[in-house]
Design a protein around this motif. Structure first.
Motif, short mmCIF file in Angstrom:
data_model
loop_
_atom_site.label_atom_id
_atom_site.label_comp_id
_atom_site.label_asym_id
_atom_site.label_seq_id
_atom_site.Cartn_x
_atom_site.Cartn_y
_atom_site.Cartn_z
N LEU A 36 0.86 -1.19 0.00
CA LEU A 36 0.00 0.00 0.00
C LEU A 36 0.90 1.23 0.00
O LEU A 36 1.69 1.43 0.93
N LYS A 37 0.78 2.02 -1.03
CA LYS A 37 1.61 3.24 -1.12
C LYS A 37 0.92 4.35 -0.35
O LYS A 37 -0.23 4.69 -0.63
N GLY A 38 1.60 4.88 0.65
CA GLY A 38 0.99 5.94 1.44
C GLY A 38 1.82 6.25 2.67
O GLY A 38 3.00 5.88 2.76
N THR A 39 1.22 6.92 3.60
CA THR A 39 1.89 7.33 4.83
C THR A 39 1.62 6.30 5.92
O THR A 39 0.47 5.96 6.19
N GLU A 40 2.70 5.80 6.55
CA GLU A 40 2.51 4.85 7.66
C GLU A 40 2.35 5.64 8.95
O GLU A 40 3.12 6.57 9.23
N VAL A 41 1.33 5.27 9.72
CA VAL A 41 1.10 5.92 11.01
C VAL A 41 0.85 4.87 12.08
O VAL A 41 0.40 3.76 11.79
N SER A 42 1.17 5.26 13.30
CA SER A 42 0.99 4.39 14.46
C SER A 42 0.10 5.12 15.45
O SER A 42 0.31 6.30 15.73
N VAL A 43 -0.92 4.40 15.96
CA VAL A 43 -1.94 5.05 16.79
C VAL A 43 -2.10 4.30 18.10
O VAL A 43 -2.46 3.12 18.11
N GLY A 44 -1.83 4.99 19.20
CA GLY A 44 -2.05 4.41 20.51
C GLY A 44 -3.46 4.69 21.00
O GLY A 44 -3.94 5.82 20.92
N VAL A 45 -4.14 3.63 21.44
CA VAL A 45 -5.45 3.77 22.08
C VAL A 45 -5.34 3.09 23.43
O VAL A 45 -4.90 1.94 23.52
N ILE A 46 -5.71 3.80 24.48
CA ILE A 46 -5.57 3.25 25.83
C ILE A 46 -6.80 3.59 26.67
O ILE A 46 -7.56 4.49 26.34
N LYS A 47 -6.96 2.84 27.73
CA LYS A 47 -7.91 3.23 28.77
C LYS A 47 -7.14 4.13 29.72
O LYS A 47 -6.09 3.74 30.24
N GLU A 95 15.62 -2.52 12.17
CA GLU A 95 16.61 -1.42 12.20
C GLU A 95 15.92 -0.07 12.35
O GLU A 95 16.36 0.79 13.12
N ALA A 96 14.85 0.11 11.59
CA ALA A 96 14.12 1.38 11.64
C ALA A 96 13.51 1.59 13.02
O ALA A 96 13.51 2.70 13.56
N LYS A 97 12.99 0.51 13.61
CA LYS A 97 12.32 0.63 14.91
C LYS A 97 13.30 0.89 16.06
O LYS A 97 13.03 1.68 16.95
N LYS A 136 -7.91 6.66 33.01
CA LYS A 136 -8.89 7.16 33.99
C LYS A 136 -10.32 6.76 33.56
O LYS A 136 -11.23 7.58 33.53
N ASN A 137 -10.46 5.50 33.18
CA ASN A 137 -11.75 4.90 32.80
C ASN A 137 -12.34 5.39 31.47
O ASN A 137 -13.44 4.99 31.11
N ASP A 138 -11.62 6.25 30.75
CA ASP A 138 -12.06 6.65 29.41
C ASP A 138 -11.17 5.98 28.37
O ASP A 138 -9.99 5.74 28.62
N THR A 139 -11.74 5.71 27.20
CA THR A 139 -10.93 5.22 26.08
C THR A 139 -10.45 6.44 25.31
O THR A 139 -11.26 7.22 24.81
N ILE A 140 -9.13 6.62 25.26
CA ILE A 140 -8.59 7.81 24.58
C ILE A 140 -7.63 7.41 23.47
O ILE A 140 -6.93 6.40 23.56
N VAL A 141 -7.64 8.22 22.41
CA VAL A 141 -6.70 8.04 21.30
C VAL A 141 -5.55 9.02 21.52
O VAL A 141 -5.76 10.23 21.64
N LEU A 142 -4.34 8.50 21.58
CA LEU A 142 -3.16 9.34 21.79
C LEU A 142 -2.78 10.04 20.48
O LEU A 142 -3.23 9.62 19.40
N PRO A 143 -1.96 11.08 20.55
CA PRO A 143 -1.51 11.74 19.32
C PRO A 143 -0.89 10.73 18.34
O PRO A 143 -0.17 9.82 18.75
N ILE A 144 -1.20 10.91 17.06
CA ILE A 144 -0.78 9.95 16.02
C ILE A 144 0.68 10.19 15.65
O ILE A 144 1.12 11.33 15.54
N THR A 145 1.41 9.09 15.44
CA THR A 145 2.82 9.17 15.04
C THR A 145 2.96 8.78 13.58
O THR A 145 2.43 7.76 13.13
N GLU A 146 3.69 9.62 12.83
CA GLU A 146 4.01 9.31 11.43
C GLU A 146 5.37 8.61 11.41
O GLU A 146 6.31 9.04 12.07
N ILE A 147 5.44 7.52 10.65
CA ILE A 147 6.67 6.74 10.54
C ILE A 147 7.33 7.03 9.20
O ILE A 147 6.72 6.80 8.15
N VAL A 148 8.55 7.52 9.22
CA VAL A 148 9.31 7.74 7.98
C VAL A 148 10.58 6.91 8.09
O VAL A 148 11.52 7.27 8.79
N SER A 149 10.58 5.75 7.41
CA SER A 149 11.71 4.83 7.51
C SER A 149 12.76 5.14 6.44
O SER A 149 12.42 5.46 5.31
#
Length: 327
Positions: A197-208, A231-233, A210-223
């Protein structure tokens, strides 16, 4: 004070990274609030390792340890094991039988998400977009022409149940396919071959949190390499940009789908999902339920960007594990 076992290590190629993650957790938790114990779960045995590097054997009958004649049991387990047995449901099921709470999701969610093929199959009916894929089990006849006709070139060959990009290859020419399959089989007897898939790779943290489900700021991966490999990681061959350089519309789409996946799968604890943003649409690659927790790891980077310290992140996981009713 509660006795907290921080389990780390594991039986996979990721055990060294897990030991680092566990050490970071140990160093960032408040020792005036908790009694902390580093528990190394390794192929040669399970051990409590004290600050002087002395090893004490864990009694697997009740997950306890005896130190200088005193038996120690644990109120809660902080799971920092990447790969088996901490990310595939084995430890979760064992601890559930012992009625010991732990910080990651339940055994079924762990097992399901660890198996890329099964997880993607469960999510497809919900309209979650994924790459075109082809599955192989060890011993299956390899029809290279048929595989390439299905997924095209370039494509990715991955072990079905593995992390930290061990065993993954990007195949650009047809003659590279069989060696890539053999490499993947070193890590797992099931593999998944996916279209590129040609495009931008992103990594998304979702956590509980304080009892809420929250999405953390998205990270863009440029290898710097062909893809986000080991090696990249872990060896600096990539740039991880948080927050990602994407449009507000793309950000909303990714946040919505990441949170939806977390909810569909009835997740708990930490998760970090990888997507390719292609043509403005997020395509899911995989989900990690015990993501890296070293200071360089993506989830801690995202938490920092969200204003959550590592101390808060780890303490929150323990407190949620102690309060949620898992049994």
């Amino acid at each position: 004070m509660k006795n907290v076992a921080i389990i780390m290590g594991g039986y996979s190629s990721e055990y060294k990274i897990s030991l680092k993650s566990g050490e970071v957790v140990y160093n960032h938790l408040d020792k005036t609030k908790y009694n902390l114990y580093s528990i190394h779960i390794l192929t040669e045995g399970w051990f409590y390792v004290d600050e002087n590097k002395n090893r004490f054997v864990i009694d697997k009958n009740d997950f306890s340890v005896t130190v200088n004649g005193t038996k120690i049991t644990f109120d809660v387990v902080f799971n920092a094991i990447h790969g088996t047995p901490g990310e595939d449901g084995l430890i979760q099921a064992y601890l559930q039988l012992l009625n010991i709470p732990q910080t990651s999701c339940n055994y079924y969610q762990s097992s399901l998400t660890f198996n890329k093929r099964d997880m993607l199959s469960v999510l497809k009916p919900y309209g979650i977009k994924t790459a075109i894929s082809y599955y192989l089990n060890k011993g299956d006849v390899i029809n290279a022409e048929q595989i390439i006709q299905r997924v095209g070139l370039p494509c990715f060959v991955k072990p079905n149940k593995s992390g930290s990009s061990f065993g993954i290859s990007m195949v650009k020419e047809s003659e590279q396919l069989v060696p890539a399959i053999e490499k993947a089989y070193v890590e797992d007897d099931e593999i998944i071959i996916e279209s590129y898939l040609k495009g931008t790779e992103v990594s998304v943290g979702v956590i509980k949190y304080k009892n809420d489900t929250i999405v953390l700021p998205i990270t863009e991966i440029v290898s710097e390499n062909d893809f986000f490999d080991y090696e990249a990681k872990y060896e600096g061959k990539s740039s991880e940009i948080t927050p990602a350089r994407i449009s507000e519309e793309e950000k909303t789409k990714i946040e919505d789908v990441a949170k939806r996946i977390y909810t569909i799968l009835k997740m708990d604890g930490f998760s970090r999902s990888e997507f390719i943003l292609a043509g403005g649409e997020p395509f899911l690659l995989e989900m990690n339920t015990v993501p890296g927790l070293t200071t360089e790891s993506i989830l801690p980077q995202q938490a920092r960007e969200a204003g959550i310290s590592l101390n808060d992140l780890f303490e929150n996981a323990i407190e949620l594990a102690l309060t949620r009713n898992k049994f």
